[in-house]
Motif scaffolding. Structure first.
Motif, PDB file in Angstrom:
ATOM      1  N   PRO A 687       0.836  -1.212   0.000  1.00  0.00           N
ATOM      2  CA  PRO A 687       0.000   0.000   0.000  1.00  0.00           C
ATOM      3  C   PRO A 687       0.865   1.254   0.000  1.00  0.00           C
ATOM      4  N   LYS A 688       0.225   2.394  -0.263  1.00  0.00           N
ATOM      5  CA  LYS A 688       0.951   3.664  -0.353  1.00  0.00           C
ATOM      6  C   LYS A 688       1.013   4.394   0.983  1.00  0.00           C
ATOM      7  N   VAL A 689       0.428   3.798   2.036  1.00  0.00           N
ATOM      8  CA  VAL A 689       0.399   4.451   3.349  1.00  0.00           C
ATOM      9  C   VAL A 689       0.771   3.434   4.420  1.00  0.00           C
ATOM     10  N   THR A 690       1.274   3.950   5.560  1.00  0.00           N
ATOM     11  CA  THR A 690       1.484   3.139   6.751  1.00  0.00           C
ATOM     12  C   THR A 690       1.080   3.986   7.950  1.00  0.00           C
ATOM     13  N   TRP A 691       0.957   3.331   9.118  1.00  0.00           N
ATOM     14  CA  TRP A 691       0.630   4.077  10.325  1.00  0.00           C
ATOM     15  C   TRP A 691       1.891   4.632  10.961  1.00  0.00           C
ATOM     16  N   SER A 710      18.295  -0.978  -0.945  1.00  0.00           N
ATOM     17  CA  SER A 710      17.580  -0.380   0.168  1.00  0.00           C
ATOM     18  C   SER A 710      16.578   0.638  -0.357  1.00  0.00           C
ATOM     19  N   ILE A 711      15.687   1.068   0.548  1.00  0.00           N
ATOM     20  CA  ILE A 711      14.691   2.099   0.258  1.00  0.00           C
ATOM     21  C   ILE A 711      15.023   3.326   1.096  1.00  0.00           C
ATOM     22  N   ILE A 712      14.976   4.500   0.471  1.00  0.00           N
ATOM     23  CA  ILE A 712      15.235   5.745   1.189  1.00  0.00           C
ATOM     24  C   ILE A 712      13.997   6.630   1.083  1.00  0.00           C
ATOM     25  N   LEU A 713      13.562   7.163   2.244  1.00  0.00           N
ATOM     26  CA  LEU A 713      12.469   8.126   2.265  1.00  0.00           C
ATOM     27  C   LEU A 713      13.046   9.533   2.338  1.00  0.00           C
ATOM     28  N   HIS A 714      12.449  10.421   1.582  1.00  0.00           N
ATOM     29  CA  HIS A 714      12.895  11.809   1.586  1.00  0.00           C
ATOM     30  C   HIS A 714      11.696  12.705   1.866  1.00  0.00           C
ATOM     31  N   GLY A 742       2.739  12.553   7.289  1.00  0.00           N
ATOM     32  CA  GLY A 742       3.017  13.370   6.121  1.00  0.00           C
ATOM     33  C   GLY A 742       3.344  12.546   4.901  1.00  0.00           C
ATOM     34  N   VAL A 743       3.608  13.239   3.795  1.00  0.00           N
ATOM     35  CA  VAL A 743       3.883  12.610   2.509  1.00  0.00           C
ATOM     36  C   VAL A 743       5.386  12.628   2.260  1.00  0.00           C
ATOM     37  N   PHE A 744       5.918  11.497   1.777  1.00  0.00           N
ATOM     38  CA  PHE A 744       7.353  11.353   1.537  1.00  0.00           C
ATOM     39  C   PHE A 744       7.591  10.836   0.119  1.00  0.00           C
ATOM     40  N   SER A 745       8.728  11.214  -0.453  1.00  0.00           N
ATOM     41  CA  SER A 745       9.187  10.607  -1.703  1.00  0.00           C
ATOM     42  C   SER A 745       9.937   9.330  -1.376  1.00  0.00           C
ATOM     43  N   LEU A 746       9.802   8.341  -2.235  1.00  0.00           N
ATOM     44  CA  LEU A 746      10.448   7.048  -2.002  1.00  0.00           C
ATOM     45  C   LEU A 746      11.459   6.806  -3.118  1.00  0.00           C
ATOM     46  N   PHE A 747      12.692   6.438  -2.743  1.00  0.00           N
ATOM     47  CA  PHE A 747      13.770   6.203  -3.698  1.00  0.00           C
ATOM     48  C   PHE A 747      14.292   4.781  -3.571  1.00  0.00           C
ATOM     49  N   LEU A 748      14.591   4.172  -4.720  1.00  0.00           N
ATOM     50  CA  LEU A 748      15.243   2.875  -4.754  1.00  0.00           C
ATOM     51  C   LEU A 748      16.749   3.104  -4.827  1.00  0.00           C
ATOM     52  N   LYS A 749      17.490   2.585  -3.865  1.00  0.00           N
ATOM     53  CA  LYS A 749      18.936   2.774  -3.859  1.00  0.00           C
ATOM     54  C   LYS A 749      19.625   1.515  -4.370  1.00  0.00           C
ATOM     55  N   PHE A 750      20.623   1.721  -5.237  1.00  0.00           N
ATOM     56  CA  PHE A 750      21.424   0.620  -5.772  1.00  0.00           C
ATOM     57  C   PHE A 750      22.814   1.155  -6.025  1.00  0.00           C
ATOM     58  N   ASP A 759       5.178   6.712  -7.255  1.00  0.00           N
ATOM     59  CA  ASP A 759       4.197   7.023  -6.213  1.00  0.00           C
ATOM     60  C   ASP A 759       4.862   7.652  -5.000  1.00  0.00           C
ATOM     61  N   ASN A 760       4.129   8.526  -4.316  1.00  0.00           N
ATOM     62  CA  ASN A 760       4.566   9.033  -3.027  1.00  0.00           C
ATOM     63  C   ASN A 760       4.131   8.075  -1.925  1.00  0.00           C
ATOM     64  N   PHE A 761       4.728   8.235  -0.757  1.00  0.00           N
ATOM     65  CA  PHE A 761       4.476   7.349   0.365  1.00  0.00           C
ATOM     66  C   PHE A 761       4.087   8.206   1.572  1.00  0.00           C
ATOM     67  N   SER A 762       3.080   7.772   2.330  1.00  0.00           N
ATOM     68  CA  SER A 762       2.551   8.604   3.414  1.00  0.00           C
ATOM     69  C   SER A 762       2.536   7.858   4.741  1.00  0.00           C
TER      70      SER A 762
END
Length: 875
Positions: A687-691, A710-714, A742-750, A759-762
């Motif tokens: 999903p695009k959201v978590t608690w 890894s995944i990085i939130l910005h 709040g809303v965060f950008s999600l990046f795939l790190k390699f 998609d954004n992540f909230s």
């Protein structure tokens, strides 16, 4: 404003390139005329300048097929562009070559292939003294038995434009074969000869054939009557029976042709091979092909074998070639979106492959490539919906004469006056210093020593360079600050230097400084007594041989000894002179068992694990691909006897590379594969959201996800370890507690790079449960759990409700989950009185709902047990 790491890591989502043009639809064909470029897409024909500026376009679609054009041929001498296709009926149309919206002639006629069928078409020029028609349109396609026809290009013929009639009768090449695929064709104007290349298939085998037509025979019948054919074979290591693409290589005395052949096994790293052939003297016939009216039963054709197989790769798709003096320069397109440059010397020996362009994704290079007809300084390639104009030489990136020479690119040289690496035509009125014809076998600088008297030594230094003029040239030999030469005026005539010195300077390190214009090349030379290198040794070793050659001396193989060079000559190569003396070492040979992971993007990957044995003596890792002449080196860290870790370095190319472990003696052990591929690409989050408390399992979909580390939130810059789902190919991660929603950008790190997800992540507030109700039915207990409405969108896999009676636990089967309530049912338990009195998490280290309690609703029974709502988050 994004932080520092993202200034480096985040790749651009959009590429604006001055030498590329994108179209709305996929490219089906493209051709280059003397002044224009024509691109055929799904629904339109585009007219462009050579600099990729679009001028005009024309709709060529209909209700049945998105693209109706199957033949696209520029006829520059006539000022027209010939198109044929299958609209409502088959047709041919002649367009103004300078304005494709201007239709000069249209006729309903069957000339080209059906939609999606393969064909070859080009203009054949005829000697006007033999045939006043001057030119024909040759069309090769499989349509019944007729496969090759010559069509009139003018209305002055007896049958009119597009007619195949010759002297009131039809003439064509026919076949009895069922499966015929035309791959390529062209005319060699200087010889008045045309060639066609085809694939054939029977129930038992595949073959490649070449047709040779003599245009000098004049009219259509004469050209077809002189049909010659042969079979083409490739290659010695394995059968590659399918031709994918080809090109003519400009030659003076013969017709040299290059073809890309496939074994049709894309998992094979050497599935495709590029081979060269001399097709000057194709003779005989191939069974199943003949001129109409003849019987196609005889077979007397030769089988052509390659002059050289110059390159092997997993997925070549196209090839084009130019010649400069004795050098052949090949341009190779690949299925994984690369344009590779390969230089061949006059013996067809290949130099280091160079990658001129690589796409970020897996867009295949179109089977045909075209050079800019004005000066051949650019090559046009097509990738899916994009045409690119790529420079054939990238000289500007070499900043010194030494680097320019080290590129081993015959199209690049050092322009002495302008002090830069450039092409020859960019270096007017100046000396242009470039590589000589034998540079593949020569290092830039080498020297030899000879004994001219009992006390005097002569040193001869040679630069592997040539020049169009007489550049300013000088040499100096010093030990410290002292000139070692007997004469102050050291002899220096480009590209050679010489110097005489006393034998008392033997075993001295001498600095040789060669100056060409403003460029200085410095080399440290160790001068040794050649006779003494082996004279006191009873066991001749590999090391002594290397020392002899490196000191400019002469190595004699029989007897094995080192001696003075008697007269200057070509440098002897160490690997040739000393290979028989290579001895073993006392090291326990390391062995490699596996590499985890063994796939990387071309940006590299961190902390990969190598498993093996005897690894404690490994000092570094060598990584070498098919396109690498010099292996990349990776230092080792965290190593033990059976494991070690290293970072996979970035690569300029895609494809497979070989990995081996280097020990102190310089030997490389083992052989395991790493695959470099395109970048990961994120297509969605679910999903695009978590608690806010974290711990929800978040799936990330996309391509090449196995490369994600890894995944990085910005902007929080929090980094989370990823886990790979082998069934779907996606990755998932567990976001932890976050202090704010709040809303965060999600990046795939390699590796040391990252790409942003679409998609954004909230983070949303934790769920709040407010109560519950129960209702006893005849055979089940209905439980409704109320909660404050939210947008968390629980899935059934995330919620587990169960009832407990004594020591027994009973499942509460979910019926539905809404934003403000959850409904489940427990089958009737005899004598049980059940209510819900608490909410807990299943695992103490995962989840968000510990210490949360829900007050029971109205009790309709006198006894109580417990129902637990569990969040399922199993690692």
């Amino acid at each position: 404003m994004r932080g520092d790491i993202f200034g480096i890591l985040v790749l651009l989502k959009y590429c604006i390139c001055k030498d590329a043009h994108n179209f709305d639809g996929d490219i089906k064909d493209f051709v280059v005329g003397n002044s224009k470029l024509y691109v055929l897409t799904d629904r339109r024909l585009h007219q462009m300048k050579h600099d990729l500026l679009e001028e005009k376009s024309k709709d060529i679609s209909n209700a049945t097929h998105p693209n109706t054009v199957t033949i696209l041929v520029p006829f520059d001498a006539n000022g027209t562009l010939v198109t044929c296709g299958t609209s409502d009926n088959e047709y041919c149309e002649v367009l103004d070559i300078n304005d494709i919206t201007n239709s000069i002639y249209w006729e309903s006629i069957s000339v080209g292939p059906q939609w999606k069928e393969t064909s070859v078409a080009f203009i054949v020029d005829i000697n006007p003294k033999v045939d006043p028609m001057g030119s024909y349109l040759l069309v090769a396609r499989k349509k019944g038995k007729e496969i090759v026809t010559l069509r009139d290009t003018l209305n002055s013929g007896k049958g009119g434009i597009f007619s195949r009639i010759d002297e009131l009768s039809e003439s064509f090449i026919q076949t009895t074969r069922t499966h015929v695929e035309f791959v390529d064709g062209f005319q060699v104007s200087s010889l008045n000869i045309s060639y066609l290349f085809i694939n054939t298939k029977t129930e038992t085998e595949r073959k490649v054939h070449v047709f040779r037509l003599n245009n000098f025979k004049g009219r259509k019948k004469g050209i077809f009557k002189d049909l010659k054919a042969a079979t083409i074979g490739c290659c010695d290591d394995k059968v590659r029976p399918v031709l994918l693409a080809s090109t003519i290589i400009p030659s003076v005395k013969s017709v040299i042709w290059a073809g890309v052949f496939s074994a049709q096994n894309e998992r094979d790293p050497e599935n495709t091979a590029l081979a060269l052939y001399d097709i000057s003297h194709v003779e005989g016939q191939v069974k199943g092909f003949c001129t109409n009216g003849e019987k196609c039963i005889s077979e007397s054709g030769m089988k052509l074998q390659p002059l050289a197989v110059v390159f092997k790769y997993r997925s070549m798709t196209s090839v084009a070639a130019v010649r400069t003096e004795s050098w052949i320069v090949l341009f190779i397109g690949t299925k994984d979106g690369q344009l590779i440059k390969l230089v061949l010397d006059e013996t067809f020996k290949a130099g280091c492959p160079m990658v001129l362009y690589k796409s970020d994704d897996e867009r295949s290079v179109f089977p045909r490539m075209h050079f800019d007809p004005v000066d051949s300084k650019h090559v046009y390639i097509a990738l899916k919906n994009q045409v690119r104009r790529v420079s054939v030489a990238q000289c500007v990136k070499y900043k010194t004469l030494k680097d320019c020479r080290a590129s081993l690119d015959p199209l690049c040289g050092w322009c002495v006056n302008s002090r830069r690496c450039s092409t020859k035509d960019e270096c007017s009125e100046s000396s242009w210093v470039s590589i000589p014809n034998d540079s593949f076998q020569r290092q830039l600088l080498y020297f030899q020593v000879a004994k001219t008297s009992s006390t005097n030594i002569s040193l001869h230094l040679v630069l592997s360079l040539k020049s169009t003029g007489s550049p300013v040239f000088s040499c100096a030999f010093t030990a410290g600050s002292v000139n070692v030469c007997d004469r102050s005026d050291t002899a220096a005539v480009f590209p050679n230097c010489s110097c005489s010195f006393s034998d008392q300077l033997l075993s001295t390190r001498v600095s040789a400084v060669v100056t060409i214009g403003d460029q200085k090349i410095t080399e440290m030379l160790t001068l040794r007594n050649c006779s003494s290198i082996t004279e006191h040794s009873s066991n001749i070793s590999y090391t002594q041989c290397v020392q002899c050659i490196s000191a400019g001396c002469h190595w004699s193989s029989s007897p094995k000894q080192c001696d003075w060079t008697h007269e200057p000559g070509p440098q002897l190569q160490v690997q040739d002179a000393c290979k028989d003396l290579l001895s073993g070492t006392d090291y326990k040979e390391p062995k490699i068992f596996s590499l985890e992971p063994n796939k990387s993007s071309f940006h590299g990957r961190n902390r990969v694990l190598l498993r093996g044995s005897n690894l404690q003596s490994v000092t570094k890792i060598h990584i070498q691909g098919d396109l690498d002449c010099i292996p990349k080196e990776a230092p080792v860290f965290e190593y033990f006897n059976d494991t070690l870790r290293f970072n996979i370095p970035p690569s300029e190319t895609k494809g497979t590379v070989k990995v081996c472990a280097v020990t102190p003696d310089g030997r490389c052990h083992g052989n395991i594969i790493i695959t470099y591929s395109s970048l990961p690409s994120c297509t969605g989050i679910q999903p695009k959201v978590t608690w806010k408390s974290g711990g929800r399992k978040i799936h990330v979909q996309g391509t090449n996800m196995e490369l994600v580390e890894s995944i990085i939130l910005h902007p929080s810059r929090k980094e989370f370890k990823t886990h790979h789902d082998t069934s779907s190919g996606d990755v998932w991660f567990l976001p932890n507690h976050n202090d704010r929603s709040g809303v965060f950008s999600l990046f795939l790190k390699f590796g040391n790079s990252a790409v942003e997800c679409v998609d954004n992540f909230s983070y949303l507030p934790d769920p709040k449960f407010t109560g519950f109700t129960t209702l006893q039915e005849s055979d089940y207990l209905q439980v409704v759990i109320q909660k404050k409405a939210d947008k968390l969108n629980f899935s059934e896999s995330e919620v587990d409700v169960s009832g407990q009676q004594g020591d027994q636990e009973h499942e509460c089967v979910l019926e539905w989950i809404l934003s403000s309530s959850i409904l489940c049912k427990i089958k009737h338990i005899s004598g049980a009185i059940i209510t819900l009195d608490s909410l807990t998490k299943k695992d103490s280290h995962i989840g968000v709902w510990s210490n949360m309690r829900i007050m029971p609703g109205e009790a309709i029974h006198q006894t109580m047990t417990k129902i637990k709502l569990w969040k399922l988050l199993s690692l």
